[in-house]
Design an enzyme around this catalytic site. Structure first.
Site, PDB file in Angstrom:
ATOM      1  N   GLU A 181      -5.171  -8.895   3.850  1.00 58.54           N
ATOM      2  CA  GLU A 181      -6.582  -8.871   4.250  1.00 58.54           C
ATOM      3  C   GLU A 181      -6.989 -10.109   5.020  1.00 58.54           C
ATOM      4  O   GLU A 181      -8.181 -10.396   5.172  1.00 58.54           O
ATOM      5  CB  GLU A 181      -7.473  -8.698   3.013  1.00 58.54           C
ATOM      6  CG  GLU A 181      -7.481  -9.881   2.065  1.00 58.54           C
ATOM      7  CD  GLU A 181      -6.399  -9.837   1.016  1.00 58.54           C
ATOM      8  OE1 GLU A 181      -6.554 -10.497  -0.018  1.00 58.54           O
ATOM      9  OE2 GLU A 181      -5.381  -9.138   1.225  1.00 58.54           O
ATOM     10  N   ASP A 228     -10.542 -14.314   5.473  1.00 59.54           N
ATOM     11  CA  ASP A 228     -10.029 -13.571   4.324  1.00 59.54           C
ATOM     12  C   ASP A 228     -11.160 -12.706   3.777  1.00 59.54           C
ATOM     13  O   ASP A 228     -12.305 -13.169   3.644  1.00 59.54           O
ATOM     14  CB  ASP A 228      -9.532 -14.544   3.253  1.00 59.54           C
ATOM     15  CG  ASP A 228      -8.843 -13.815   2.104  1.00 59.54           C
ATOM     16  OD1 ASP A 228      -7.686 -13.420   2.269  1.00 59.54           O
ATOM     17  OD2 ASP A 228      -9.480 -13.646   1.055  1.00 59.54           O
ATOM     18  N   ASN A 245      -9.926  -2.688  -3.397  1.00 62.97           N
ATOM     19  CA  ASN A 245      -8.875  -1.682  -3.433  1.00 62.97           C
ATOM     20  C   ASN A 245      -8.775  -1.017  -4.808  1.00 62.97           C
ATOM     21  O   ASN A 245      -8.603   0.205  -4.908  1.00 62.97           O
ATOM     22  CB  ASN A 245      -7.526  -2.317  -3.080  1.00 62.97           C
ATOM     23  CG  ASN A 245      -7.249  -2.316  -1.578  1.00 62.97           C
ATOM     24  OD1 ASN A 245      -7.764  -1.467  -0.853  1.00 62.97           O
ATOM     25  ND2 ASN A 245      -6.448  -3.247  -1.123  1.00 62.97           N
ATOM     26  N   ASP A 282      -7.978   0.482   3.617  1.00 65.46           N
ATOM     27  CA  ASP A 282      -7.470   0.500   4.988  1.00 65.46           C
ATOM     28  C   ASP A 282      -8.607   0.696   5.987  1.00 65.46           C
ATOM     29  O   ASP A 282      -8.655   0.043   7.043  1.00 65.46           O
ATOM     30  CB  ASP A 282      -6.443   1.624   5.156  1.00 65.46           C
ATOM     31  CG  ASP A 282      -5.126   1.330   4.454  1.00 65.46           C
ATOM     32  OD1 ASP A 282      -4.916   0.174   4.036  1.00 65.46           O
ATOM     33  OD2 ASP A 282      -4.306   2.263   4.323  1.00 65.46           O
TER      34      ASP A 282
END
Length: 312
Positions: free
Chosen positions: A217, A173, A181, A190
């Protein structure tokens, strides 16, 4: 065994037929040959062909039996088989199609017919392969998608009555990814995931290993036949290589650069373990890695033997 199939396998006990087919098709395809079923299986075990041209009448195992055997194996069942035969009766054609063949080419060969039928079936196979790859691939990262991950897990974790292989599982993770983000925007997020996917892909040992996007993620690696030590080593390599990318994180993140928390579990050969249990153990280890400060690898306590945490 590789999934990159770029040759046609001709299986015939007469070298004159093999030489004629090589002359007809050799300028457009790589042609390999075998003189009997045993030799064909050896060729196929080395590399899967795009198409098999299979003689019906051979000493020992005949073409019908070999074709049925190939169609019964999940690894080889999607390889198109065209029978080569001098027997062109409806009963013989029906028998061949029921065995799994896609077409017939009768002897003596008509060059234009051979080229056309081979071309059509190779193009059809390539189109199917493209569609299959798209259905199994995560669009953003190019890794396997969640659906294919679970299909592979199901194949590696058979019923309790069947012998099972050892399996290493790595669940990762991205630490504080929501903050990443929020700070840098989703396009940057991304790109970050794509770079991490490249690291995971590079850490795999070979054809049998799988890296997949588990969701958001989170990523997952399957390592068939790996030992617990090998699984931990690969997990630590992934952690260290992602940290070494030095992707700047936001100021509110725990670490100045993007890092991974990683949970590892290992199933020894012969032990039956449901998919949910194996993933649950890896998820618990991942939670422990996050609770311990992130940017580290922790092995599930229910694995063969307890291992210390790795990483920062």
């Amino acid at each position: 065994m590789t999934a990159d199939s770029h040759y046609i396998l001709v299986v015939d006990d007469q070298m004159s037929n093999i030489e004629l087919l090589d002359e007809l098709l050799g300028s457009d395809y790589e042609i390999r040959f075998a003189l009997d079923a045993e030799g064909a299986l050896q060729r196929i075990a080395q590399q899967l062909p795009e198409l098999i041209l299979l003689d019906v009448m051979m000493p020992g195992t005949d073409g019908y039996t070999l074709c049925a055997q190939l169609k019964a194996d999940p690894v080889t069942r999607d390889i198109p088989v065209i029978f080569l035969t001098a027997l062109a009766t409806p009963d013989e054609e029906t028998r061949g199609l029921e065995a799994g063949a896609v077409d017939y080419i009768t002897k003596p060969f008509t060059p234009a017919v051979v080229r056309a039928r081979v071309r059509n079936h190779v193009e059809l196979k390539r189109s199917k392969d493209i569609l299959l790859a798209l259905s199994q691939t995560d669009v953003l990262t190019g890794l396997a998608n969640r659906r294919f991950l679970f299909d592979r897990l199901a194949s590696l974790l058979p019923d309790p009555e069947q012998h099972s292989r050892s399996l290493g599982l790595i669940l990762t993770d991205v630490d504080d990814f929501k903050r990443y983000n929020d700070s840098f925007g989703h396009p940057a997020g991304d790109h970050c995931l794509q770079r991490i996917a490249d690291v995971m892909r590079a850490a795999l040992r070979g054809q049998g290993d799988l890296a997949a996007r588990y969701g958001g993620e989170e990523f997952c690696c399957l390592l068939p036949d790996a030992s617990q030590e090998q699984t931990l080593q690969i997990a630590e390599r992934i952690r260290a290589d992602v940290e070494a990318l030095h992707i700047p994180h936001c100021r509110t993140a725990r670490h100045p650069h993007v890092t991974l928390s990683i949970g590892v579990t290992h199933k020894p050969a012969g032990r039956h373990q449901p998919i949910s249990e194996l993933l649950g153990l890896a998820d618990q280890a991942l939670y422990q890695a996050k609770a311990a400060g992130r940017n580290r690898v922790i092995c599930a306590k229910d694995s063969e033997e307890d291992q210390p945490a790795h990483g920062a």
